[in-house]
Design a protein around this motif. Structure first.
Motif, PDB file in Angstrom:
ATOM      1  N   VAL A  18       0.871  -1.176   0.000  1.00  0.00           N
ATOM      2  CA  VAL A  18       0.000   0.000   0.000  1.00  0.00           C
ATOM      3  C   VAL A  18       0.902   1.219   0.000  1.00  0.00           C
ATOM      4  O   VAL A  18       1.551   1.525   1.007  1.00  0.00           O
ATOM      5  CB  VAL A  18      -0.931   0.023   1.225  1.00  0.00           C
ATOM      6  N   PRO A  19       1.016   1.924  -1.121  1.00  0.00           N
ATOM      7  CA  PRO A  19       1.913   3.080  -1.174  1.00  0.00           C
ATOM      8  C   PRO A  19       1.415   4.239  -0.327  1.00  0.00           C
ATOM      9  O   PRO A  19       0.225   4.325  -0.003  1.00  0.00           O
ATOM     10  CB  PRO A  19       1.924   3.447  -2.664  1.00  0.00           C
ATOM     11  N   ILE A  20       2.325   5.114   0.031  1.00  0.00           N
ATOM     12  CA  ILE A  20       1.988   6.293   0.833  1.00  0.00           C
ATOM     13  C   ILE A  20       0.999   7.177   0.082  1.00  0.00           C
ATOM     14  O   ILE A  20       0.011   7.653   0.645  1.00  0.00           O
ATOM     15  CB  ILE A  20       3.271   7.076   1.183  1.00  0.00           C
ATOM     16  N   VAL A  25       4.627   5.861  -6.387  1.00  0.00           N
ATOM     17  CA  VAL A  25       5.532   5.039  -5.586  1.00  0.00           C
ATOM     18  C   VAL A  25       6.915   5.668  -5.599  1.00  0.00           C
ATOM     19  O   VAL A  25       7.426   6.052  -6.658  1.00  0.00           O
ATOM     20  CB  VAL A  25       5.619   3.596  -6.135  1.00  0.00           C
ATOM     21  N   GLY A  26       7.508   5.765  -4.425  1.00  0.00           N
ATOM     22  CA  GLY A  26       8.895   6.206  -4.315  1.00  0.00           C
ATOM     23  C   GLY A  26       9.771   5.009  -3.987  1.00  0.00           C
ATOM     24  O   GLY A  26       9.522   4.300  -3.004  1.00  0.00           O
ATOM     25  N   GLY A  60      -0.038   0.241 -13.260  1.00  0.00           N
ATOM     26  CA  GLY A  60      -0.655   1.558 -13.221  1.00  0.00           C
ATOM     27  C   GLY A  60      -0.082   2.586 -12.287  1.00  0.00           C
ATOM     28  O   GLY A  60      -0.595   3.710 -12.194  1.00  0.00           O
ATOM     29  N   TYR A  61       0.999   2.266 -11.588  1.00  0.00           N
ATOM     30  CA  TYR A  61       1.592   3.255 -10.690  1.00  0.00           C
ATOM     31  C   TYR A  61       2.533   4.190 -11.449  1.00  0.00           C
ATOM     32  O   TYR A  61       3.179   3.786 -12.419  1.00  0.00           O
ATOM     33  CB  TYR A  61       2.394   2.569  -9.584  1.00  0.00           C
ATOM     34  N   GLU A 235      10.750  12.548   3.463  1.00  0.00           N
ATOM     35  CA  GLU A 235      11.156  12.018   4.761  1.00  0.00           C
ATOM     36  C   GLU A 235      10.622  10.607   5.009  1.00  0.00           C
ATOM     37  O   GLU A 235      11.159   9.878   5.838  1.00  0.00           O
ATOM     38  CB  GLU A 235      10.672  12.949   5.884  1.00  0.00           C
ATOM     39  N   THR A 236       9.562  10.227   4.321  1.00  0.00           N
ATOM     40  CA  THR A 236       9.056   8.855   4.364  1.00  0.00           C
ATOM     41  C   THR A 236       8.742   8.427   2.933  1.00  0.00           C
ATOM     42  O   THR A 236       8.042   9.144   2.220  1.00  0.00           O
ATOM     43  CB  THR A 236       7.780   8.745   5.217  1.00  0.00           C
TER      44      THR A 236
END
Length: 489
Positions: A18-20, A25-26, A60-61, A235-236
């Motif tokens: 589950v991306p932030i 996506v990082g 799709g990201y 930072e995250t």
């Protein structure tokens, strides 16, 4: 989006990804230290995280993929003493350190392109982010987790461990680390043997150096990744990856540095690929089994029976799960080579299958099985097994023992294109093109014109034809009879 699960080294279990941020996506991956040609060990993390990058894009990201270049601060013993690896190679080759960096960065990128590894979104260098690293060190000093001694700055592991758990990523207990740590010569300026360098004072003979609040020096190896990852991903961020050999101390140090700088964890998912052996042995120059990628591609190493196509190397690696150890041998590579030929032959047949009124194969189930494998922590060997099952279906249709409808055929064609070329990153075979009679005659005609130009001493035309063909992907080899050619892999 697909329900992708990934094995998180931090929690030691598979977790739903589950991306932030919903659609973004990082991802940060530790790249090479550029002081020599890329070898087999560089290929596995590159291919592992290329697979993840490709799949995230495919489902799709939008992905910001950062892969760094370490060009300073990585010392020869991987600790806090010794000569910088890049500076040492520069001294040996009588070049400037940045010349060494450029030479081997170019070589690494060339090898990655041969392996069909997509370039990252951002490729920062440690030497290009000195300011950010100095600022990170300041934060850690201000937070009380670092101290300066004789122009060097060290991370205070004992103080950190009083507030946060140290060893949370690797599973090591600090009590055991203390027991196994001894004082080393040249490390007396540290409070503890567990402490690691954030910034090192540069001795007079040290070539690569920058001014800092603590005097001229250079960044510690661990500092670099914390500074660069958080600069470009925040930072995250979602994913931090690398080889299992980086788990301790490098990634453990990054966990601690992130907590010290920001007061919270900076990475949600830590992902590590397993190691490579050759004929059951760990790779090492002293063992004579340290094989560079160029040597694999041209077959020049004594342990190799032949040259191997970069796609064979890539396919072989993908036939093992990224978290499994992987052993290279000529036999295993040649088996992978045969398997890749089978898969490509099926894909070639797929383009010209005849359709029927009904399908006796289940394209939908095959598609579901393929995505289920990828969603299960990027299980590429299971995916490939399903693709081979599909290849049997394709051959059966071609032989008239099964049928497929006009509606299902393009779905099957798209599935193989998506799975093999887009996600697995296996380039389509050039065999059919090279064997096409008209195509061959056209290339031979150009080489005949080049030969005639050489006989007339028209070197400009001769060189132009050769250079143009080379740029288009041909390998040209002059012989006594004229010239031979082949398409590059």
């Amino acid at each position: 989006m697909e329900n992708l699960t990934l094995y998180n080294t931090l929690t030691r279990k598979k977790e739903l990804f589950v991306p932030i941020h919903k659609d973004h996506v990082g991802m940060y991956v530790c790249g090479p230290t550029v002081y020599g040609n890329a070898h087999l060990g560089h290929a596995r993390p590159a291919i592992t995280f290329d697979l993840l990058f490709r799949y995230l894009l495919h489902i799709g990201y939008k992905v910001r993929y950062v892969r760094n270049i370490t060009d300073v601060g990585h010392l020869v013993n991987d600790a806090d003493e010794g000569e910088d690896k890049v500076a040492k190679r520069a001294r040996v080759e009588a070049l400037e350190p940045m010349e060494i960096v450029q030479i081997y960065t170019n070589s690494y990128r060339k090898n990655m392109a041969q392996l069909n590894v997509l370039p990252p979104s951002i490729e920062p260098t440690a030497s290009g982010h000195i300011i950010e690293q100095i600022e990170a060190v300041k934060k850690m000093i201000d937070a009380g987790f670092a101290y300066e001694t004789n122009g060097s700055v060290y991370f205070d592991v004992e103080t950190y461990a009083q507030k946060y758990p140290y060893g949370i990523l690797s599973g090591r207990k600090i009590e055991d680390l203390y027991t196994n740590t001894r004082d080393l010569d040249g490390q007396n300026e540290k409070k503890s043997g567990l402490d690691f360098a954030l910034w090192k004072n540069a001795l007079p003979e040290h070539i690569m150096r920058w001014p800092s609040p603590w005097g001229d020096g250079f960044p510690g190896w661990h500092t670099e990744c914390t500074a660069m990852s958080t600069k470009y991903l925040g930072e995250t961020f979602d994913i931090h990856g690398g080889g299992l050999d980086l788990l301790f101390p490098h990634h453990e140090a990054e966990v601690a540095q992130g907590m010290a700088c920001f007061g919270h964890a900076t990475v949600n998912y830590w992902i590590h690929n397993n190691m490579i052996t050759i004929n059951g042995q760990k790779m090492g120059k002293s063992l004579g089994n340290f094989i560079q990628l160029d040597e694999f591609f041209n077959g020049s190493h004594a342990l190799l029976e032949k040259a191997y196509d970069p796609m064979t190397i890539r396919f072989f690696m993908l036939q093992a799960h990224y978290r499994s150890p992987l052993d290279f041998s000529n036999e295993a590579l040649q088996a992978a080579e045969k398997g890749l030929v089978r898969l490509r032959n099926a894909m070639d047949l797929l383009q010209n299958l005849k359709t029927a009124a009904v399908s006796t194969i289940d394209v939908g189930k095959l598609r579901d099985d393929c995505y289920a494998a990828l969603n299960d922590d990027l299980n590429s060997p299971i995916l490939i097994a399903h693709l081979f099952d599909g290849a049997k279906m394709i051959n059966s249709i071609n032989d008239g023992n099964a049928t497929i409808t006009a509606a299902d055929l393009p779905k099957l064609q798209q599935l193989y294109k998506d799975m093999v070329e887009v996600v697995l990153g296996i380039r389509a075979s050039t065999g059919d093109l090279a064997s096409n009679e008209l195509f061959t005659k056209m290339v031979d005609m150009l080489l005949t014109l080049r030969q005639e130009a050489k006989q007339k001493k028209d070197w400009a035309t001769s060189d132009q034809i050769r250079d143009r063909l080379t740029a288009l992907g041909f390998e040209i080899k002059d012989t006594k009879e004229g010239a031979d050619w082949k398409l590059k892999s």
